[in-house]
Scaffold this motif. Sequence first.
Motif, short mmCIF file in Angstrom:
data_model
loop_
_atom_site.label_atom_id
_atom_site.label_comp_id
_atom_site.label_asym_id
_atom_site.label_seq_id
_atom_site.Cartn_x
_atom_site.Cartn_y
_atom_site.Cartn_z
N ARG A 61 0.86 -1.18 0.00
CA ARG A 61 0.00 0.00 0.00
C ARG A 61 0.90 1.23 0.00
NH1 ARG A 61 -4.81 0.68 4.28
NH2 ARG A 61 -5.74 -0.81 2.79
N THR A 62 0.80 2.04 -1.02
CA THR A 62 1.64 3.21 -1.17
C THR A 62 0.86 4.46 -0.80
OG1 THR A 62 2.86 2.12 -2.97
CG2 THR A 62 3.11 4.50 -2.76
N LEU A 63 1.38 5.19 0.17
CA LEU A 63 0.77 6.44 0.59
C LEU A 63 1.71 7.58 0.19
CD1 LEU A 63 -0.33 5.41 4.21
CD2 LEU A 63 -1.64 5.21 2.10
N VAL A 64 1.25 8.43 -0.70
CA VAL A 64 2.05 9.56 -1.16
C VAL A 64 1.59 10.80 -0.41
CG1 VAL A 64 2.85 10.88 -3.14
CG2 VAL A 64 2.24 8.47 -3.42
N VAL A 65 2.46 11.36 0.41
CA VAL A 65 2.14 12.53 1.22
C VAL A 65 2.73 13.76 0.54
CG1 VAL A 65 2.33 13.62 3.48
CG2 VAL A 65 2.11 11.13 3.31
N GLN A 78 -6.60 27.32 7.47
CA GLN A 78 -7.68 26.40 7.10
C GLN A 78 -7.08 25.07 6.68
OE1 GLN A 78 -9.87 28.40 4.02
NE2 GLN A 78 -10.66 30.00 5.38
N SER A 79 -7.48 24.01 7.35
CA SER A 79 -6.96 22.67 7.06
C SER A 79 -7.87 21.95 6.06
CB SER A 79 -6.86 21.85 8.35
OG SER A 79 -5.95 22.45 9.25
N ARG A 80 -7.23 21.25 5.15
CA ARG A 80 -8.00 20.46 4.18
C ARG A 80 -7.17 19.28 3.74
NH1 ARG A 80 -8.59 23.45 -0.59
NH2 ARG A 80 -7.92 21.90 -2.09
N LEU A 81 -7.83 18.18 3.50
CA LEU A 81 -7.18 16.96 3.03
C LEU A 81 -7.90 16.48 1.79
CD1 LEU A 81 -5.30 14.48 3.25
CD2 LEU A 81 -7.00 13.47 4.81
N ASP A 82 -7.18 16.42 0.68
CA ASP A 82 -7.70 15.86 -0.56
C ASP A 82 -6.98 14.53 -0.81
OD1 ASP A 82 -9.20 18.11 -0.78
OD2 ASP A 82 -7.94 19.06 -2.32
N ALA A 83 -7.69 13.59 -1.38
CA ALA A 83 -7.10 12.26 -1.61
C ALA A 83 -7.50 11.72 -2.96
CB ALA A 83 -7.53 11.30 -0.51
N GLU A 84 -6.61 10.93 -3.52
CA GLU A 84 -6.88 10.21 -4.77
C GLU A 84 -6.56 8.74 -4.52
OE1 GLU A 84 -4.98 9.89 -9.24
OE2 GLU A 84 -4.92 11.82 -8.20
N VAL A 85 -7.58 7.91 -4.56
CA VAL A 85 -7.45 6.49 -4.26
C VAL A 85 -7.36 5.72 -5.57
CG1 VAL A 85 -8.49 4.49 -3.14
CG2 VAL A 85 -8.71 6.75 -2.10
N ARG A 86 -6.32 4.89 -5.69
CA ARG A 86 -6.14 4.09 -6.91
C ARG A 86 -6.02 2.62 -6.53
NH1 ARG A 86 -1.27 7.49 -9.99
NH2 ARG A 86 -2.20 9.57 -9.75
N VAL A 87 -6.80 1.80 -7.18
CA VAL A 87 -6.73 0.35 -6.99
C VAL A 87 -6.81 -0.32 -8.36
CG1 VAL A 87 -7.70 0.34 -4.67
CG2 VAL A 87 -9.23 0.25 -6.63
N VAL A 97 -2.64 5.64 -2.49
CA VAL A 97 -3.43 6.77 -2.00
C VAL A 97 -2.54 8.01 -2.06
CG1 VAL A 97 -4.78 7.75 -0.13
CG2 VAL A 97 -4.76 5.27 -0.47
N VAL A 98 -2.95 8.99 -2.86
CA VAL A 98 -2.22 10.26 -2.95
C VAL A 98 -2.90 11.25 -2.02
CG1 VAL A 98 -1.41 12.09 -4.47
CG2 VAL A 98 -1.58 9.74 -5.33
N LEU A 99 -2.19 11.70 -1.03
CA LEU A 99 -2.72 12.61 -0.02
C LEU A 99 -2.15 14.01 -0.24
CD1 LEU A 99 -2.16 10.27 3.05
CD2 LEU A 99 -4.33 10.63 1.87
N ARG A 100 -3.01 14.99 -0.38
CA ARG A 100 -2.58 16.38 -0.50
C ARG A 100 -3.07 17.14 0.72
NH1 ARG A 100 -3.36 14.77 -5.85
NH2 ARG A 100 -1.57 15.25 -7.19
#
Length: 346
Positions: A61-65, A78-87, A97-100
Motif C-alpha cells: 500500500r503506497t501512501l504519497v504525502v 484552514q486545514s484540508r485533506l484531498d485524496a486520490e485512491v487508486r486500486v 493513495v495520494v494525499l494532498r
Amino acid sequence: MKIDLTDTTASKINKALVQGRRAVGTPAVGMVLTLVIVTDEENAYDALRAASDASREHPSRTLVVIKRVSRSPRDRTQSRLDAEVRVGADAGTGETVVLRLYGEVVNHAQSVVLPLLLPDAPVVVWWPVNSPIDPANDPLGALAQRRVTDTYAAEQPIEELTGRAETYTPGDTDLSWTRITPWRSMLAAALDQVSCKVTSVEVEGEEFNPSCELLAMWLADRLDVPVKRSQSSGPGLTAVRMETDCGPIILDRADGSLATLSIQGQPDRAVALKRRETAELIAEELRRLDPDDTYASALRYGVDRLGEPSDGKATAPAEASAAPAAESPDAKPAAKKAPAKKAAAK
C-alpha cells in the motif's frame, strides 16, 4: 480504478479503499508492507512511478504525502485533506493513495497517515527529496521500521553525509548507498580471486556524488588502507584502482554501462555495471527490513578521514592495551588481523 475525494478524512479514505477493492474483484488485502512517500508536487509523479514498478516485486500500500504550501495567511489557518485512491491496474500490484495536505494539517501528517497503515505490516518511509537530517525523529519517520533518504538530491550532498552519520539510527539507509551495491560486490569478488595485500585505493567519480564518498569510506573502513577520492567528468562512479603487492586491480567504467576489470596476470574482463533506475533501488531496499550495519559502519568512518594515511585503526587500540596485557600473566594473546581481501568481502 480511481476515486477522488475532496476535503475528506482518513475514515472516508479507508471506505474508498474497500469500495475500490470490491469493484475490481479483490476484496482481500494481499499487501506485504506500507510504503510512505513524502515528497512535493514536482517530484510526486516520478516517485510514484518508481514505487509502482517496485510493487511488482513487493505488493504494498503506497501512501504519497504531498504537503501543499498555502500562499496566503488565511489559507494557512484552514486545514484540508484531498485524496486520490487508486486500486487495480491504476495502482500496479498494490494500492495507492495520494494525499494532498493544506493548512495546519501539513504539520500533523502523521495523524493522517497512521489510520491508513496496514495492520501488522512493516512500514517504510521514503523521502525522494528534502529529507530530514534526522529521519528517525521525524514524525513520519517514527512510524517506520526503515527510513530511506537520498543525499544525491540534497543541495550539499557531502555535508549531508556528515549529518547523517551524527544522527544515524538503526533502520536508516540511503539510495546513494544502494547505488554502489554492484560496485561493492564486484570489488569483493575481485579480491577473492587473488592472495594479495591492498596497500592503497583511489576512487574516481563525478563531483558532488555522495556514492563516491560512501564507496571510498566503505573501502577505507574494511581494508584499513588510505583511500584517495579523485574527481572525473562522470557519469557517476567511473573507476576504482587498488594497489596491491601483486600489482594493481582496476575496475573502470567510463560510459556508465559497461566496466572493465583488470587484474595483474589475468586477461581484462568486461562486466555489466550499468547505472540503475530508482525503481530498482527501491525494490532492493524493500527486500530487507533489518538494520544495515555495513552502511552504518561506512557512514561513521567519516568523509574528513578520506585521504589520510592509514594509522591502523585496529592496531592503535592493540598498542594501547599492550602494556596491561604484558603485566597480566593470564592475559590471552591478541587475535590476528584478518586478511584484507576477506575484510572487504564481508
